[in-house]
Scaffold this motif. Sequence first.
Motif, mmCIF file in Angstrom:
data_model
loop_
_atom_site.group_PDB
_atom_site.id
_atom_site.type_symbol
_atom_site.label_atom_id
_atom_site.label_comp_id
_atom_site.label_asym_id
_atom_site.label_seq_id
_atom_site.Cartn_x
_atom_site.Cartn_y
_atom_site.Cartn_z
ATOM 1 N N VAL A 48 36.282 53.528 96.340
ATOM 2 C CA VAL A 48 37.276 52.961 97.260
ATOM 3 C C VAL A 48 38.680 53.225 96.740
ATOM 4 O O VAL A 48 38.886 53.539 95.566
ATOM 5 N N GLU A 49 39.654 53.059 97.622
ATOM 6 C CA GLU A 49 41.056 53.100 97.220
ATOM 7 C C GLU A 49 41.342 51.864 96.374
ATOM 8 O O GLU A 49 40.701 50.823 96.531
ATOM 9 N N ASP A 50 42.324 51.962 95.506
ATOM 10 C CA ASP A 50 42.675 50.848 94.620
ATOM 11 C C ASP A 50 42.908 49.555 95.399
ATOM 12 O O ASP A 50 42.513 48.477 94.961
ATOM 13 N N SER A 51 43.537 49.660 96.553
ATOM 14 C CA SER A 51 43.878 48.481 97.349
ATOM 15 C C SER A 51 42.654 47.784 97.952
ATOM 16 O O SER A 51 42.759 46.647 98.411
ATOM 17 N N GLN A 52 41.492 48.439 97.946
ATOM 18 C CA GLN A 52 40.279 47.876 98.544
ATOM 19 C C GLN A 52 39.382 47.157 97.539
ATOM 20 O O GLN A 52 38.420 46.500 97.930
ATOM 21 N N VAL A 53 39.688 47.240 96.255
ATOM 22 C CA VAL A 53 38.808 46.685 95.226
ATOM 23 C C VAL A 53 38.589 45.193 95.423
ATOM 24 O O VAL A 53 37.449 44.712 95.431
#
Length: 106
Positions: A48-53
């Motif tokens: 995932v993108e960092d913002s989705q963690v």
Amino acid sequence: MKMIMTVIAKKNAETVLNALVNEGYMVTYGETRGGMLRQSETSIYIAVEDSQVDSVLAVIQNNCKSRTQAIDVPQQGVNANSLETVNFELGGAVTFVWTLDRLEKC
């Protein structure tokens, strides 16, 4: 990008997998065995993108429950027929998050 790997009790895996897919995440998983009790577990992998963690971790936490179970085990250094009851936490999940240097689709 981040790679999230969570090892989850097989009993909870279907619920977590469905919740992740319903949220739009692409998930890879496989059956694994391990831990002290050699329970059947499922390992789930999600890039995932960092913002989705934080969102992915919230889905896992909201859909995965642990429980305590008493199990009789042989006492160390005592008669082989002597058992003691030990409480183990079962279920739940162990999750690892690491940075991906590169992601390629082949």
